[in-house]
Scaffold this active site. Structure first.
Site, mmCIF file in Angstrom:
data_model
loop_
_atom_site.group_PDB
_atom_site.id
_atom_site.type_symbol
_atom_site.label_atom_id
_atom_site.label_comp_id
_atom_site.label_asym_id
_atom_site.label_seq_id
_atom_site.Cartn_x
_atom_site.Cartn_y
_atom_site.Cartn_z
ATOM 1 N N LEU A 99 29.321 132.632 77.596
ATOM 2 C CA LEU A 99 29.364 131.285 77.590
ATOM 3 C C LEU A 99 28.032 131.142 78.349
ATOM 4 O O LEU A 99 27.827 131.734 79.343
ATOM 5 C CB LEU A 99 30.444 130.723 78.300
ATOM 6 C CG LEU A 99 31.877 130.819 77.666
ATOM 7 C CD1 LEU A 99 32.818 129.917 78.450
ATOM 8 C CD2 LEU A 99 31.813 129.921 76.319
ATOM 9 N N ASP A 100 27.196 130.298 77.668
ATOM 10 C CA ASP A 100 25.837 129.933 78.256
ATOM 11 C C ASP A 100 26.000 129.097 79.440
ATOM 12 O O ASP A 100 27.150 128.533 79.821
ATOM 13 C CB ASP A 100 24.985 129.288 77.243
ATOM 14 C CG ASP A 100 25.539 127.855 77.123
ATOM 15 O OD1 ASP A 100 25.590 126.865 77.928
ATOM 16 O OD2 ASP A 100 25.724 127.446 75.805
ATOM 17 N N TYR A 101 24.779 128.849 80.239
ATOM 18 C CA TYR A 101 24.930 128.539 81.838
ATOM 19 C C TYR A 101 25.554 127.188 81.763
ATOM 20 O O TYR A 101 26.184 126.822 82.770
ATOM 21 C CB TYR A 101 23.322 128.486 82.082
ATOM 22 C CG TYR A 101 23.194 128.267 83.703
ATOM 23 C CD1 TYR A 101 23.883 129.237 84.655
ATOM 24 C CD2 TYR A 101 22.517 127.219 84.015
ATOM 25 C CE1 TYR A 101 23.586 128.752 85.907
ATOM 26 C CE2 TYR A 101 22.302 126.878 85.311
ATOM 27 C CZ TYR A 101 22.891 127.812 86.266
ATOM 28 O OH TYR A 101 22.377 127.455 87.564
ATOM 29 N N THR A 134 27.600 125.893 79.573
ATOM 30 C CA THR A 134 29.209 125.781 79.027
ATOM 31 C C THR A 134 30.115 126.356 79.979
ATOM 32 O O THR A 134 29.938 127.084 80.440
ATOM 33 C CB THR A 134 28.936 126.501 77.509
ATOM 34 O OG1 THR A 134 27.911 125.934 76.669
ATOM 35 C CG2 THR A 134 30.296 126.452 76.742
#
Length: 292
Positions: free
Chosen positions: A154-156, A158
């Site tokens: 999951l991106d930073y 999210t």
């Protein structure tokens, strides 16, 4: 009338040679015997573990009810061992080596395997270390004795559901392109006056991104108040930042993005930073979806 038994010799064609069985080819049927020596009905190469545990005991420990209830499951043909239906009581299995399914759902019987759900908070890197010194997943994986690895990313910015496991085969299949597991996200964004009616339809029909088209399997508006809107989307793809880019293509920047589901596994009521082990039912269904 010509004698058919001599037809092949009269034409001079040689009789076909019998195909030899390779020393590496297993027999089609291996007949098992239970601990009383009675034959077990089976149609493949399942091998009974002489020093293993009785199958009904293994099922009871996995949460399928009393021993009597588990015996009923076996008798009704709902249990397979290494792909073969077992209907006789008393068969012994090795939980760490053999594969057991009930109603097509895999049981994870290896007690050394652990799979957990983490509610990844915002501003945490999906890695076990970060050269920039930001918060990373080692903070959460360190709560378990086993060495766990994250499945996917999951991106930073999210948050939401992230799986951690020490089951290498499960992790490989969950991230392999040939096994596209459905993932659900809840997306919040500014929408003065409400989101356009066409937004949900456009997400389902597909949008064009720089690395190719992307389409949501499902999309629906969960809430709107004239200032903000909340939309839930489900999709199988796992391209980098794909949900954010789909909304950006329609002119909306997400202010919050939460992954709430991966296949049968739900985030539920976990708060950011909290963890739980996946249930037997969730894990069995998840493994079945990736062919385990």
């Amino acid at each position: 009338m010509a004698d058919r038994s001599r037809s092949s010799s009269s034409t001079g064609s040689p009789a076909p040679k019998k195909r030899r069985r390779s020393a590496f080819t297993p027999p089609r049927t291996v007949r098992l015997r239970d601990d009383q020596g009675e034959r077990v009905r089976s149609g493949g190469d399942t091998v009974q573990a002489e020093d293993g545990e009785r199958l009904q005991k293994v099922l009871a420990r996995a949460g399928f009810g009393s021993r009597r209830a588990c015996e009923a499951l076996i008798s009704s043909g709902r249990v397979t061992v290494d792909g073969q239906v077992v209907v006789t009581q008393g068969v012994r299995v090795d939980p760490a080596r053999q594969v057991v399914h009930v109603d097509g759902r895999r049981l994870q019987l290896d007690e050394g395997k652990t799979t957990v759900v983490l509610h990844k908070p915002r501003k945490v890197v999906s890695a076990m270390s970060d050269p920039e010194g930001r918060r990373d997943l080692s903070e959460f994986a360190g709560r378990y004795e086993q060495r766990l690895y994250h499945v996917g990313r999951l991106d930073y910015e999210t948050e939401g559901l992230l799986l951690l496991t020490n089951d290498g085969e499960l992790a490989h299949r969950l991230t392999h392109p040939s096994f596209e597991i459905a993932k659900t996200y809840v997306c919040r964004f500014d929408a003065p006056g409400g989101p356009p009616r066409s937004l949900v339809r456009t997400l389902r029909e597909g949008v064009d991104l720089e690395d190719g088209p992307a389409r949501a399997d499902k999309a629906r508006v969960l809430a709107q108040d004239g200032r903000e809107a909340v939309v839930e989307v489900t999709l199988h793809e796992g391209r980098n930042r794909i949900v954010r880019r789909m909304f950006a293509s329609q002119g909306f920047e997400l202010t919050r993005l939460v992954r709430t589901r991966i296949g049968p596994v739900l985030l539920g009521e976990l708060a950011p930073g909290e963890m739980r082990e996946v249930t037997d039912k969730e894990l069995g269904t998840l493994m079945a979806e990736v062919g385990l």
